[in-house]
Design an enzyme around this catalytic site. Structure first.
Site, PDB file in Angstrom:
ATOM      1  N   TYR A 130       0.835  -1.197   0.000  1.00  0.00           N
ATOM      2  CA  TYR A 130       0.000   0.000   0.000  1.00  0.00           C
ATOM      3  C   TYR A 130       0.872   1.250   0.000  1.00  0.00           C
ATOM      4  O   TYR A 130       1.975   1.238   0.555  1.00  0.00           O
ATOM      5  CB  TYR A 130      -0.856   0.063   1.266  1.00  0.00           C
TER       6      TYR A 130
ATOM      7  N   TYR B  80      -0.840  -9.906   0.980  1.00  0.00           N
ATOM      8  CA  TYR B  80       0.253  -9.288   1.739  1.00  0.00           C
ATOM      9  C   TYR B  80       0.294  -9.837   3.162  1.00  0.00           C
ATOM     10  O   TYR B  80      -0.723 -10.271   3.697  1.00  0.00           O
ATOM     11  CB  TYR B  80       0.144  -7.758   1.726  1.00  0.00           C
TER      12      TYR B  80
ATOM     13  N   ARG C  93      -2.965 -11.908   4.160  1.00  0.00           N
ATOM     14  CA  ARG C  93      -4.322 -11.586   3.715  1.00  0.00           C
ATOM     15  C   ARG C  93      -4.532 -12.062   2.277  1.00  0.00           C
ATOM     16  O   ARG C  93      -3.671 -11.845   1.428  1.00  0.00           O
ATOM     17  CB  ARG C  93      -4.562 -10.058   3.711  1.00  0.00           C
TER      18      ARG C  93
ATOM     19  N   HIS D  88      -7.394  -8.504  -1.999  1.00  0.00           N
ATOM     20  CA  HIS D  88      -8.716  -7.882  -1.844  1.00  0.00           C
ATOM     21  C   HIS D  88      -8.677  -6.423  -2.255  1.00  0.00           C
ATOM     22  O   HIS D  88      -7.619  -5.795  -2.281  1.00  0.00           O
ATOM     23  CB  HIS D  88      -9.189  -7.989  -0.385  1.00  0.00           C
TER      24      HIS D  88
ATOM     25  N   HIS E 262     -10.677  -2.904  -1.019  1.00  0.00           N
ATOM     26  CA  HIS E 262     -11.599  -2.323  -0.034  1.00  0.00           C
ATOM     27  C   HIS E 262     -12.651  -1.488  -0.761  1.00  0.00           C
ATOM     28  O   HIS E 262     -12.306  -0.702  -1.648  1.00  0.00           O
ATOM     29  CB  HIS E 262     -10.835  -1.422   0.933  1.00  0.00           C
TER      30      HIS E 262
HETATM   31 FE   LIG Z   1      -6.201  -4.309   2.848  1.00  0.00          FE
END
Ligand SMILES: [Fe+2]
Lengths: 281, 190
Positions: A148, A187, A197, A200, A202
Site C-alpha cells: 500500500y 500481503y 491476507r 482484496h 476495499h
Molecule cells: Fe487491505
C-alpha cells in the site's frame, strides 16, 4: 520489522494491549492455532444452525482469531432502533464531488502501473433489489506486489510510482459502477506468525438511507488464503462469505487489454417510504 | 413502488483495516461549515477501546440536518465551497484517538423531536460498521419523550447525549467496549 503493519497500526501500542487479554505470546500464534480457533467457531455455528438457530449473514464483530477485534467490539447487543428523519436519507453526491477519470486507477500517474490490468464492474442494489443511483463508491487497495501507499505499510515489497491504489465513482441510474485497476497481491500482516491476507479491494458504499452505509472488501475467486484468513472467516456462513467473492467474467474481459470481474453489492433494506417519483427520479 | 420489502440478502461488511488513510480522508472532510460561519461549533471527543485506551485508527462519519432542521440535498461534500451545507462530514481520529468536526447544531426535523446527529464508526479491529446517535443535551422534554432514549436504561441512555462545553462546543466520547460502552444501533432490514 519484516512484515507490514496491517492490523498492527502501531505495533507497540496494539500488540501490548491485545495480548494483555489473550496471552503474552498472542502475536506469535501459529497459523494452525488460528485455523483451529476459526474452525471451532464455525463448527459451533453449523451445529447451532442445524438446531434451528438463524443463518448469519454479516461478520461476527466478536471474533478472537482476528486479534485486534478483542478489545474493539461492543459486548452488549446492538440496540434496535426505528430509523428516523435524518437516518432515512443519505448525503447527495454529484459530479462536483467525483470526476469520471477517478474510476480508472491506472491513469493517475505518468506511466502505466505494473501488474495485471483488470476491470471490476457490478451493481449496487438495496435489499429490495432497487438500484442505488448516483451514489458514491470509493475503493482502495494494495499494488501488484502487495504494497500500500501508506506510511505504516512496512512490507518490503516494491512501491509502484505509477499506482496509488485509490479510486472513486458515482453509480449510474441502474446502480452500476466500474473501475479499471491492477489486480492486488496478497500481503503479510502481524495477526499471527506467517499471516497473509487474501488479495482484496476495499469498498466503501452509501445507500439511499444512511443506515445502509457500509465498508467491505471484495475478494478474487479461488484464493488459496481464504481458509486461513481470520478477517474473511469472521463471516461464519459459507454462503455469506461467497457474497464477497467476485466472479471472473469473460464478457467483461476485453481483447488484448484487461481481464474482467463482476461483483454486485446488496445493501441492507431501505426503510424509507418510497414514492413513485423517487423511484423514477 | 415497493416498501420495506427485503428480498435480497445484504453483502457482509468487513473491517476498514489500517490503510484507509490515503483513500478516505479528503480536504475539509470534517468541516461541514467554515469555522467563521455564524453558529459554527466544534463537535469532538475520543474513541476508546475496551481497556479505555484511545484508538488511533478509527474513522467517523456524521450526517445531520441544518440549524433549522432541514435535511440537505446539496452535493459537494467532497469538494467543499465553504458556503453550501451538505450535512455530511468525515473525520479520521488523530494518534490520541481524538476527532473533531466543525459543524452547526442540528435543528429538530419535526416539531418537538429531540435533535440528533447520526454517527457511523469504522476502525481497524472492528469487523463491521457501528451506528449510533449524538443527541444535543438542551431540550430535556424532547429527550424524555424520545422513543429510542426512552427504551434504554438511564445509565446507557446517557452514552448518547453530548455534553455542551462552556464555549458552546459539543463533546461526545465513543466507547467501543467496557464500562459506559456506547449504545450502538441496529435497524430493521439490516
Ligand atoms: Fe487491505
Amino acid at each position: 520489522m519484516t512484515a507490514n503493519t496491517d492490523e498492527t497500526f502501531d505495533e507497540s501500542h496494539v500488540i501490548e494491549n491485545d495480548s494483555a487479554v489473550i496471552d503474552s505470546d498472542a502475536a506469535a500464534d501459529s497459523q494452525d492455532f488460528i485455523t483451529n480457533q476459526i474452525n471451532k467457531i464455525h463448527d459451533e455455528y453449523q451445529q447451532g444452525k442445524a438446531e434451528g438457530r438463524p443463518e448469519e449473514t454479516q461478520p461476527r464483530i466478536d471474533f478472537a482469531p482476528y486479534r485486534s477485534s478483542v478489545l474493539r467490539h461492543p459486548t452488549k447487543d446492538l440496540h434496535h432502533a426505528d430509523p428516523e428523519t435524518i437516518e432515512l436519507w443519505s448525503p447527495a453526491f454529484g459530479h462536483r464531488d467525483v470526476h469520471a477519470l477517478e474510476a480508472d486507477l491506472t491513469i493517475q500517474h505518468n506511466g502505466e502501473p505494473l501488474g495485471e490490468r483488470i476491470v471490476v464492474r457490478g451493481k449496487v442494489l438495496d435489499g429490495a433489489g432497487r438500484p442505488v443511483r448516483n451514489q458514491l463508491v470509493e475503493i482502495w487497495q494494495a499494488n501488484a506486489a502487495g504494497r500500500y501507499i501508506h506510511k505504516r505499510d512496512q512490507h518490503p515489497a516494491p512501491i509502484d510510482p505509477n499506482f496509488t491504489g485509490v479510486g472513486r465513482c458515482l453509480t449510474g441510474d441502474d446502480g452500476s459502477y466500474e473501475f479499471t485497476t491492477i489486480k492486488p497481491a496478497p500481503y503479510p500482516w502481524k495477526n499471527h506468525h506467517n499471516a497473509w491476507r487474501p488479495a482484496h479491494i476495499h469498498f466503501s458504499l452509501f445507500g439511499t438511507d444512511f443506515t445502509q452505509r457500509m465498508i467491505t472488501q471484495m475478494y478474487f475467486p479461488g484464493d488459496p488464503l481464504f481458509s486461513l484468513d481470520p478477517i474473511y472467516q469472521s463471516i461464519t456462513d459459507q454462503q455469506a462469505r461467497d457474497r464477497l467473492v467476485a466472479t471472473y467474467d469473460h464478457n467483461v474481459t476485453s481483447h488484448e487489454w484487461a481481464t474482467g470481474y463482476t461483483w454486485d453489492i446488496v445493501l441492507s433494506g431501505s426503510n424509507r417510504t418510497w414514492m413513485e417519483d423517487e423511484d423514477a427520479e | 413502488m415497493t416498501q420495506n420489502s427485503t428480498q435480497l440478502v445484504a453483502t457482509p461488511g468487513q473491517t476498514i483495516g489500517p490503510f484507509y488513510g490515503y483513500a478516505l480522508p479528503y480536504e475539509k472532510d470534517s468541516q461541514l461549515v467554515h469555522r467563521a460561519h455564524a453558529g459554527s461549533i466544534r463537535l469532538h471527543g475520543v474513541v476508546y477501546d475496551g481497556q479505555g485506551t484511545p484508538i488511533p485508527d478509527a474513522l467517523l462519519e456524521i450526517w445531520q440536518a441544518d440549524e433549522t432542521g432541514v435535511i440537505s440535498r446539496e452535493t459537494g461534500s467532497l469538494v467543499r465551497d465553504d458556503h453550501t451545507f451538505t450535512g455530511f462530514g468525515r473525520a479520521a481520529v488523530d494518534n490520541e484517538g481524538h476527532y473533531t468536526f466543525t459543524t452547526v447544531n442540528p435543528g429538530a426535523t419535526q416539531e418537538g423531536k429531540a435533535p440528533f446527529i447520526s454517527l457511523v464508526v469504522f476502525a481497524r479491529g472492528l469487523l463491521n460498521k457501528l451506528h449510533t446517535r449524538i443527541y444535543l443535551p438542551e431540550d430535556t422534554d424532547a429527550l424524555a419523550n424520545d422513543p429510542l432514549l426512552s427504551s434504554l436504561p438511564e445509565e446507557r441512555r446517557k452514552t448518547l447525549i453530548a455534553t455542551r462545553e462552556a464555549n458552546g462546543d459539543l463533546y461526545f466520547d465513543i466507547r467501543l467496549q467496557g464500562e459506559n460502552e456506547t449504545v450502538f444501533l441496529s435497524y430493521p432490514g439490516a
